[in-house]
Enzyme design. Structure first.
Site, PDB file in Angstrom:
ATOM      1  N   SER A  19       7.238  82.915  40.449  1.00 46.22           N
ATOM      2  CA  SER A  19       6.884  84.315  40.193  1.00 46.22           C
ATOM      3  C   SER A  19       7.764  85.296  40.965  1.00 46.22           C
ATOM      4  O   SER A  19       8.018  85.110  42.157  1.00 46.22           O
ATOM      5  CB  SER A  19       5.415  84.558  40.566  1.00 46.22           C
ATOM      6  OG  SER A  19       5.137  85.945  40.461  1.00 46.22           O
ATOM      7  N   SER A  21       6.804  88.401  41.273  1.00 43.29           N
ATOM      8  CA  SER A  21       5.912  89.480  41.728  1.00 43.29           C
ATOM      9  C   SER A  21       5.886  89.666  43.249  1.00 43.29           C
ATOM     10  O   SER A  21       5.859  90.809  43.716  1.00 43.29           O
ATOM     11  CB  SER A  21       4.497  89.252  41.189  1.00 43.29           C
ATOM     12  OG  SER A  21       4.515  89.374  39.782  1.00 43.29           O
ATOM     13  N   THR A  66      -1.160  85.307  36.455  1.00 42.44           N
ATOM     14  CA  THR A  66      -0.069  84.849  35.599  1.00 42.44           C
ATOM     15  C   THR A  66      -0.417  83.505  34.967  1.00 42.44           C
ATOM     16  O   THR A  66      -1.555  83.028  35.067  1.00 42.44           O
ATOM     17  CB  THR A  66       1.280  84.849  36.381  1.00 42.44           C
ATOM     18  OG1 THR A  66       2.344  84.608  35.459  1.00 42.44           O
ATOM     19  CG2 THR A  66       1.307  83.810  37.486  1.00 42.44           C
ATOM     20  N   LYS A  70      -4.303  83.801  32.382  1.00 38.50           N
ATOM     21  CA  LYS A  70      -4.609  85.144  31.869  1.00 38.50           C
ATOM     22  C   LYS A  70      -5.818  85.191  30.928  1.00 38.50           C
ATOM     23  O   LYS A  70      -6.601  86.131  30.975  1.00 38.50           O
ATOM     24  CB  LYS A  70      -3.384  85.729  31.150  1.00 38.50           C
ATOM     25  CG  LYS A  70      -2.230  86.095  32.069  1.00 38.50           C
ATOM     26  CD  LYS A  70      -1.145  86.799  31.266  1.00 38.50           C
ATOM     27  CE  LYS A  70       0.087  87.062  32.097  1.00 38.50           C
ATOM     28  NZ  LYS A  70       1.081  87.865  31.361  1.00 38.50           N
ATOM     29  N   ASP A 107       0.636  94.601  30.530  1.00 39.20           N
ATOM     30  CA  ASP A 107       1.872  94.141  29.868  1.00 39.20           C
ATOM     31  C   ASP A 107       2.314  95.119  28.779  1.00 39.20           C
ATOM     32  O   ASP A 107       3.504  95.381  28.610  1.00 39.20           O
ATOM     33  CB  ASP A 107       1.676  92.744  29.257  1.00 39.20           C
ATOM     34  CG  ASP A 107       1.655  91.648  30.318  1.00 39.20           C
ATOM     35  OD1 ASP A 107       2.294  91.842  31.373  1.00 39.20           O
ATOM     36  OD2 ASP A 107       1.007  90.615  30.096  1.00 39.20           O
ATOM     37  N   GLY A 132       7.465  86.399  16.949  1.00 41.24           N
ATOM     38  CA  GLY A 132       6.594  85.608  17.810  1.00 41.24           C
ATOM     39  C   GLY A 132       5.176  86.144  17.820  1.00 41.24           C
ATOM     40  O   GLY A 132       4.958  87.365  17.710  1.00 41.24           O
ATOM     41  N   ALA A 133       4.207  85.221  17.909  1.00 39.48           N
ATOM     42  CA  ALA A 133       2.795  85.613  17.861  1.00 39.48           C
ATOM     43  C   ALA A 133       1.990  84.918  18.966  1.00 39.48           C
ATOM     44  O   ALA A 133       0.832  84.564  18.777  1.00 39.48           O
ATOM     45  CB  ALA A 133       2.222  85.290  16.483  1.00 39.48           C
ATOM     46  N   GLY A 134       2.613  84.741  20.130  1.00 35.54           N
ATOM     47  CA  GLY A 134       1.923  84.113  21.266  1.00 35.54           C
ATOM     48  C   GLY A 134       1.253  85.149  22.147  1.00 35.54           C
ATOM     49  O   GLY A 134       0.979  86.274  21.714  1.00 35.54           O
ATOM     50  N   GLY A 135       1.012  84.772  23.399  1.00 37.12           N
ATOM     51  CA  GLY A 135       0.302  85.653  24.323  1.00 37.12           C
ATOM     52  C   GLY A 135       1.041  86.967  24.573  1.00 37.12           C
ATOM     53  O   GLY A 135       0.440  88.046  24.560  1.00 37.12           O
ATOM     54  N   ILE A 221      11.729  90.215  25.459  1.00 35.60           N
ATOM     55  CA  ILE A 221      10.895  90.159  26.661  1.00 35.60           C
ATOM     56  C   ILE A 221      11.345  89.032  27.594  1.00 35.60           C
ATOM     57  O   ILE A 221      10.929  88.971  28.737  1.00 35.60           O
ATOM     58  CB  ILE A 221       9.391  90.063  26.342  1.00 35.60           C
ATOM     59  CG1 ILE A 221       9.075  88.777  25.638  1.00 35.60           C
ATOM     60  CG2 ILE A 221       8.909  91.239  25.510  1.00 35.60           C
ATOM     61  CD1 ILE A 221       7.641  88.406  25.863  1.00 35.60           C
TER      62      ILE A 221
HETATM   63  P1  ATR Z   1       3.920  83.456  25.319  1.00 32.84           P
HETATM   64  O1  ATR Z   1       2.576  83.517  25.964  1.00 32.84           O
HETATM   65  O2  ATR Z   1       5.056  83.553  26.300  1.00 32.84           O
HETATM   66  O3  ATR Z   1       4.075  84.412  24.198  1.00 32.84           O
HETATM   67  P2  ATR Z   1       3.290  81.211  23.615  1.00 32.84           P
HETATM   68  O4  ATR Z   1       1.901  81.725  23.497  1.00 32.84           O
HETATM   69  O5  ATR Z   1       3.496  79.763  23.867  1.00 32.84           O
HETATM   70  O6  ATR Z   1       4.078  81.955  24.769  1.00 32.84           O
HETATM   71  O7  ATR Z   1       4.103  81.651  22.290  1.00 32.84           O
HETATM   72  C1  ATR Z   1       5.397  81.252  22.044  1.00 32.84           C
HETATM   73  C2  ATR Z   1       5.934  81.929  20.770  1.00 32.84           C
HETATM   74  O8  ATR Z   1       7.281  81.461  20.575  1.00 32.84           O
HETATM   75  C3  ATR Z   1       5.163  81.582  19.506  1.00 32.84           C
HETATM   76  O9  ATR Z   1       5.246  82.654  18.597  1.00 32.84           O
HETATM   77  C4  ATR Z   1       5.963  80.371  18.973  1.00 32.84           C
HETATM   78  O10 ATR Z   1       5.849  80.167  17.561  1.00 32.84           O
HETATM   79  P3  ATR Z   1       4.602  79.317  16.964  1.00 32.84           P
HETATM   80  O11 ATR Z   1       3.394  80.212  17.007  1.00 32.84           O
HETATM   81  O12 ATR Z   1       5.000  78.986  15.573  1.00 32.84           O
HETATM   82  O13 ATR Z   1       4.452  78.097  17.853  1.00 32.84           O
HETATM   83  C5  ATR Z   1       7.376  80.805  19.303  1.00 32.84           C
HETATM   84  N1  ATR Z   1       8.299  79.666  19.390  1.00 32.84           N
HETATM   85  C6  ATR Z   1       8.411  78.775  20.391  1.00 32.84           C
HETATM   86  N2  ATR Z   1       9.362  77.853  20.108  1.00 32.84           N
HETATM   87  C7  ATR Z   1       9.869  78.191  18.879  1.00 32.84           C
HETATM   88  C8  ATR Z   1      10.884  77.645  18.035  1.00 32.84           C
HETATM   89  N3  ATR Z   1      11.584  76.562  18.397  1.00 32.84           N
HETATM   90  N4  ATR Z   1      11.128  78.271  16.851  1.00 32.84           N
HETATM   91  C9  ATR Z   1      10.437  79.384  16.476  1.00 32.84           C
HETATM   92  N5  ATR Z   1       9.450  79.947  17.241  1.00 32.84           N
HETATM   93  C10 ATR Z   1       9.183  79.355  18.432  1.00 32.84           C
END
Ligand code: ATR
Length: 277
Positions: A19, A21, A66, A70, A107, A132-135, A221
C-alpha cells in the site's frame, strides 16, 4: 515522536505491505506538522470484524480499507453513506464520538477530482466509455452517473456481469462486450480503463482507438506503470491523457481531513513523495 495523544489512523488490508497510503498520509502529516500517525495494519479476512471493533477502544480516529476488505467493511460499518452502499464497498471509515463506525467511499470523488484537475473534461460534455465491471468500475460508474454524464457505455469481457452492475448502479448505462468496443468509442468524450489489463505483469489492453474522437480524454486507473500502453497509444494520436496515480492521491484527502482536521493539498510534491516512497 508518537505519544499518548498522537492522532491515530491507518490502512487495513491483507496483504498491506504494497500500500502507498502510509507514504501518502505520512507526507501530509510531516508537511503540516500534525501530531499524527498512519499505520499499515495487516488484517486477515477472518478477523476483520474484530479489528474494526477494536478501533474505537484503541483510540483510532479512523482507517482506510483496501483489498480484500472493502465489501465486507461495507457490511460491518454501523452507518454507511448511500453512495458507498450503492457501490457495495467502503474505503474510508471514521470513528464517531460514540464509538460507532461511519463508512463511505472516496474512490469516485478521487476519480472525478483527478480528471477535473488534470484535463478539461466536463461530465455532461458527452458519452463516456468504461472498460471493466469490477470493484473499481462500480465507484467510477457511480461517480459518472452522479456528475451528470448523459450516456455511459460499459464494456466488459463478461457481459452479464456488466448488466448486473449497470442495474445495481442505475442511470444511463448500456452494457456490451469487447466486440462492440469500437462502436462504443464513436463520439465519446471520455474513455476509462478500470480493468487490470496494462498493469505491470498483465497483458496490455488489445483495442484500437481509431473510432475515438481526438477531443476525448483517456484515463487509466492502473498506476503501475504510470504510463500504461493505453495511455501511450492515446497520447500518440493526440488525446489528452490522465494517469491513475492522481485518483489514489485525491481519494485519500477526505479521510485525512476527517481524522486529522486539515484539508490536505494534492500537488506535485505529494506525487513525488508517493512515487519515491
Ligand atoms: P477491481 O476491483 O480492481 O476492479 P476486479 O473486481 O477483479 O478488480 O475486476 C477486474 C476487471 O478486469 C473485470 O472487469 C474483468 O473482466 P470480467 O468481469 O470479465 O472478469 C477485467 N479483466 C481482468 N482480466 C481480463 C482479461 N484478460 N481480459 C478482459 N478483461 C479482464
Amino acid at each position: 515522536m508518537t505519544t499518548g495523544t498522537t492522532k491515530l489512523a491507518g490502512v487495513l488490508g491483507w496483504p498491506v505491505s504494497h500500500s502507498k497510503s502510509p507514504a501518502l498520509h505520512g507526507h501530509w502529516l510531516a508537511r503540516y506538522g500534525i501530531d499524527g500517525a498512519y499505520l499499515p495494519l495487516a488484517v486477515k479476512p477472518e478477523v476483520l470484524e474484530q479489528a474494526l471493533r477494536a478501533l474505537p477502544v484503541m483510540g483510532f480516529r479512523g482507517v482506510n480499507i483496501t483489498v480484500p476488505h472493502k465489501e465486507e467493511a461495507c457490511r460491518l460499518c454501523d452507518t454507511v453513506d448511500p453512495q458507498a452502499k450503492k457501490i457495495g464497498a467502503v474505503n474510508t471509515i471514521r470513528v464517531e464520538e460514540d464509538g460507532s463506525l461511519f463508512g463511505w467511499n472516496t474512490d469516485g470523488i478521487g476519480f472525478l477530482r483527478n480528471l477535473a484537475s488534470n484535463s478539461g473534461w466536463k461530465g455532461p460534455a458527452g458519452p463516456a466509455v468504461v472498460l471493466g465491471a469490477g470493484g473499481a468500475s462500480r465507484a467510477v460508474l457511480a461517480a459518472l452517473v452522479e456528475t451528470g454524464v448523459p450516456e455511459i457505455r460499459l464494456v466488459n469481457r463478461t457481459v452479464e456481469k456488466a448488466e448486473r452492475v449497470a442495474a445495481e448502479i442505475g442511470g444511463p448505462i448500456q452494457s456490451m462486450g469487447f466486440d462492440s468496443v469500437e462502436q462504443a468509442m464513436d463520439g465519446a468524450a471520455l474513455l476509462v480503463n478500470t480493468t487490470s489489463l496494462g498493469m505491470s505483469g498483465q497483458p496490455p489492453l488489445d483495442i484500437s482507438l481509431d473510432t475515438l474522437p481526438a477531443s476525448a480524454v483517456v484515463t487509466d486507473i492502473v498506476y503501475s506503470p504510470l504510463e500504461t500502453p493505453l495511455l501511450v497509444m492515446a497520447e500518440g494520436r493526440g488525446n489528452k491523457t490522465v494517469d491513475g496515480l492522481g485518483m489514489l492521491l485525491h481519494q485519500a484527502a477526505p479521510g485525512f481531513a476527517a481524522w486529522f482536521g486539515r484539508e490536505p493539498e494534492v500537488d506535485q510534491e505529494l506525487r513525488d513523495a508517493v512515487l519515491a516512497g
